[in-house]
Design an enzyme around this catalytic site. Sequence first.
Site, PDB file in Angstrom:
ATOM      1  CG  ASN A 130      -1.669   1.295   1.408  1.00  0.00           C
ATOM      2  OD1 ASN A 130      -1.320   2.160   2.208  1.00  0.00           O
ATOM      3  ND2 ASN A 130      -2.717   1.434   0.635  1.00  0.00           N
ATOM      4  CD  GLU A 193      -2.606   2.468  -2.716  1.00  0.00           C
ATOM      5  OE1 GLU A 193      -3.524   2.654  -1.898  1.00  0.00           O
ATOM      6  OE2 GLU A 193      -1.745   1.552  -2.582  1.00  0.00           O
ATOM      7  CG  ASP A 241      -6.451  18.388   8.152  1.00  0.00           C
ATOM      8  OD1 ASP A 241      -6.348  18.222   6.926  1.00  0.00           O
ATOM      9  OD2 ASP A 241      -6.424  17.442   8.961  1.00  0.00           O
TER      10      ASP A 241
END
Length: 420
Positions: A130, A193, A241
């Site tokens: 991953n 991915e 964020d």
Amino acid sequence: MNSEKDVVMKIDKEISAKYEAGKILREHPKDTVLLSNIKGYDIPIVSGICNTREKIAQSIGCEVENITDKIIEASENPIKISNFKNLDEYASIKADLSKLPILTHYKNDGGAYITAGVVIAKDPETGVQNASIHRMLVLNNNKLAIRIVPRNLFTYFKKAEKLGKDLNIAIAIGMDPAVLLASTTGPSIDQDEMEIANAFKDGDLSLVQCEESNLNVPDADIILEGKISIKDKVKEGPFVDLTDTYDVIRDQPVITLSKMHIKKDNPMYHAILPAGFEHKLLQGLPQEPRIFKAIKNMLPTVKNVVLTEGGCCWLHAVVSIKKQTQGDAKNVIMAALSAHPSLKHVVIVDEDINIFDPEDVEYAIATRVKGDDDIIIIPKARGSSLDPVALPDGTTTKIGVDATKILGKEEKFERVSLSE
């Protein structure tokens, strides 16, 4: 990585990695910036390689309006990796984060953060790899706190906990934008991915074989190897964020690094500015194909989806459809809100509206919306933890806007400037 000749703005004056570099990046939100002279470091900083849709489209060989199609095509037709190489191009040393120009971006940050690090790990049970981007807080010269959420890496970590073994990882920093984009796509847990990245690269992608961690890593300027501890946790944060507000402080796992590999030939440290366009696009853009596919299942004439930059590429969407029945837009609203649970407001428009142009979308709202008929309000729905107005239980109010023409009365809405 972008070569120096591709960089739009090069700044040669001496700059501090603490606050000063972040301030400069904020002043150039859509430029690719090279900071060549970072005080105390030999490695320059590059930022902004993915901070516009145009740059992302160029990296994967398509036009802006076709990015969603390209991601779907690569995700549905991944290409197995056949090209591997060793670490001959790298200088390998004991891990020492003090040698990297890791930025402290804002005054109240918890510390210096790696923001463009792609974390590579293997499923402890299946061996499937991953790749995913995570923010990582520097604790000392060989330790990081990593923020992980319940997705694939989190699942691997939980499996490692059950097995009683720390999770081997590698962190790649500074790579081809197409590979960086692929690492954000978040496919099913049994899909790698890097095979999506290989599809973006027409099968020409090479991976670097790391002997210590037994992981195959994207060709990057900097590669770190280590383990995520199944026992150690520390406070992580504060961190700015997507919404340009501080996320909450949480207990998060600790990474202990062992090796560091730095390209011998002109390495650069890639820094993503928190709450900048690069952050927003890389986190939000891969959600667009998910929304598109969910809508297409119930309305085959959907044309495109965009999570808008003004909505942090997370909270606001615009969907273009070819309307077939009067209720189509209402169904699309519900499908979009279900497909991306963090979505807060969604606007549905006709084909003649350019969904990448905020003025055009506002025009549709101004001329095609009758509030009592065309606005859907859904209170107490689960929303995004990043939404500053969300309630403590995670719920918020969601809104859908049908800004499409009334079927049978299209002539009332004909845009003369587009038809002559």
